[in-house]
Scaffold this motif. Structure first.
Motif, PDB file in Angstrom:
ATOM      1  N   HIS A  44     -23.752  -5.121  50.440  1.00 52.87           N
ATOM      2  CA  HIS A  44     -24.384  -6.303  49.839  1.00 52.87           C
ATOM      3  C   HIS A  44     -23.493  -6.895  48.761  1.00 52.87           C
ATOM      4  CE1 HIS A  44     -28.256  -8.202  47.956  1.00 52.87           C
ATOM      5  NE2 HIS A  44     -27.408  -9.088  48.416  1.00 52.87           N
ATOM      6  N   ASP A  65     -28.246  -5.809  41.433  1.00 53.04           N
ATOM      7  CA  ASP A  65     -29.585  -5.782  42.025  1.00 53.04           C
ATOM      8  C   ASP A  65     -30.503  -4.940  41.144  1.00 53.04           C
ATOM      9  OD1 ASP A  65     -31.879  -5.526  43.511  1.00 53.04           O
ATOM     10  OD2 ASP A  65     -30.859  -5.194  45.409  1.00 53.04           O
ATOM     11  N   GLU A 108     -29.816 -13.530  41.317  1.00 49.05           N
ATOM     12  CA  GLU A 108     -29.688 -12.175  40.777  1.00 49.05           C
ATOM     13  C   GLU A 108     -29.262 -12.220  39.311  1.00 49.05           C
ATOM     14  OE1 GLU A 108     -28.484  -9.249  44.462  1.00 49.05           O
ATOM     15  OE2 GLU A 108     -26.875 -10.224  43.352  1.00 49.05           O
TER      16      GLU A 108
END
Length: 422
Positions: A114, A254, A313
């Motif tokens: 990711h 995250d 984010e």
């Protein structure tokens, strides 16, 4: 991003993160005696955690805790479930060991994939890993993440510059990871060899040592790439904690996996939103060896606004340096990154440098060794040194001595550059 009173980066998934935090605290209370003792000393228990703001009630974890409980005294799962260990070097002669369960390894690969996607990598990229393989987490973290993303991985390892360039050209490498200081070395070698047009490079991802915007510019100009910053720690999970996107406007992370706080490095007290301080990380999803409020000793701040990329984010600012790297020279706090900024302003100097801390009686003095970009005579070296002294004084307010070295004097390798010599 919603800023809380304890400067924890949060967002739309706060309920999930609170559930994970409560589960984590309950698990280490039951399974990890050192954590339980610390919590009992503070008069808290798993029932004390009713909101994310209660994170501040929990005790810090430090590298000393990992060393004191060497090798696996902080393990939070059955030892038979630990399928891998990584380690970072320590000053006590024993490494800092971190364990991973099968689920942790898969999670790490997913998280890293990711982050690489945030950096703009896809399954069409050829990704060259120019980091040392072994107990160090860096190489395998990038390796498994890039494979999970579907990219072709070239596990080149560290050093061996001629081989790196051969692989880059023959395999049409489009992206690579290394330390920024080694990337600067690659740029010099590629420029001298005149082979830049034969390479397919478009992006480089760098970490493991603090670096400046000035070094980023030199790397980008030398390699004709987009240079991106990454952040990770072996004690937390390895690389993959945070990553810049091509907007280069902070390191995305995250918060469903990592709760990030900023605290005063001296007192440990949470700082107001936007303040610069020490980065503290809690791992919400790691199984084998999670950490609660791990004091990284890295200095940064949480960025308040959304990134122009629109992903939403939370982000960390570029790591300024480590609390441990701060030098006190004649009563003034000096970071290597400040010296790097100053050296970048002196025409003819490379950014291959070392800071030598010298003791003169009760005071510390600083001598800066820096390579010239090309061979120069004594007179020109003297003029460059004087300009460097003035530039450093402008940035740091202190006067230091500077010695100009011939190109290639300081050692290059695939690992972290040796910046401070005490």
């Amino acid at each position: 991003m919603k800023a809380t009173t304890c400067t924890v980066a949060t967002g739309a998934g706060e309920a999930l993160r609170l559930e994970r935090l409560q589960s984590l605290v309950g698990r280490v209370w039951e399974r990890v005696a050192p954590y339980r003792r610390k919590m009992e000393e503070l008069g808290i228990s798993p029932e004390s955690i009713g909101s994310l703001d209660d994170l501040r009630k929990l005790p810090f974890t430090t590298k000393a805790d990992l060393r004191e409980n060497y090798p696996l005294g902080l393990l939070a799962c059955d030892r038979r479930k630990a399928v891998r260990v990584h380690a970072s070097s320590g000053t006590t002669g024993k490494p800092t060991v971190v364990a991973y369960s099968e689920g942790d390894v898969a999670l790490w690969s997913d998280i890293m994939a990711h982050r690489l996607a945030v950096a703009g990598l896809t399954d069409k990229d050829v990704f060259q890993v120019i980091l040392g393989y072994g107990l160090f987490t860096g190489a395998l973290g990038f390796h498994w993440g890039a494979e999970r993303l579907g990219a072709m991985v070239v596990p080149a390892g560290g050093g061996f510059t001629e081989r790196q360039l051969l692989l880059m050209e023959d395999l049409a490498t489009t992206a690579f990871t290394s330390t920024p200081s080694y990337a600067l070395h690659l740029a010099e070698v590629i420029g001298a060899a005149g082979i830049r047009d034969r390479l397919a490079l478009r992006v480089g991802i760098f970490g493991a040592e603090a670096w400046t915007e000035e070094m980023r510019l030199r790397i980008e100009e030398g390699l004709s790439i987009v240079a991106l910053d990454s952040y990770g720690l072996s004690e937390v999970i390895g690389p993959g904690v945070a990553m810049e996107c091509p907007e280069r406007s902070g390191l995305h992370f995250d918060p469903d996996h990592f709760l990030v706080e900023i605290v005063d490095p001296d007192t440990g007290e949470p700082l107001p939103a936007g303040s610069e301080g020490e980065v503290v990380i809690t791992t919400l999803t790691k199984e084998a060896l999670p950490v609660i409020r791990y004091r990284t000793r890295d200095l940064s701040r949480l960025l308040p606004a959304d990134c122009p990329c629109g992903c939403g984010e939370p982000r960390l600012a570029r790591i300024k340096g480590r609390c441990d790297d701060m030098l006190i020279i004649r009563g003034v706090n000096v970071f290597p990154s400040q010296v790097e900024v100053a050296l970048s302003r002196v025409e003819g100097l490379s950014l291959h440098y070392q800071l030598h801390v010298l003791t003169d009686g009760a005071m510390k003095e600083l001598k800066v060794l820096c390579e010239a970009e090309r061979p120069v005579g004594d007179d020109e070296a003297s003029r460059m040194a004087k300009r460097a002294v003035r530039a450093i004084q402008t940035v740091t307010t202190i006067r230091v001595s500077v010695e100009i070295l011939p190109p290639g004097t300081l050692e290059r390798n695939g690992g972290k550059a040796l910046r401070v010599v005490r």
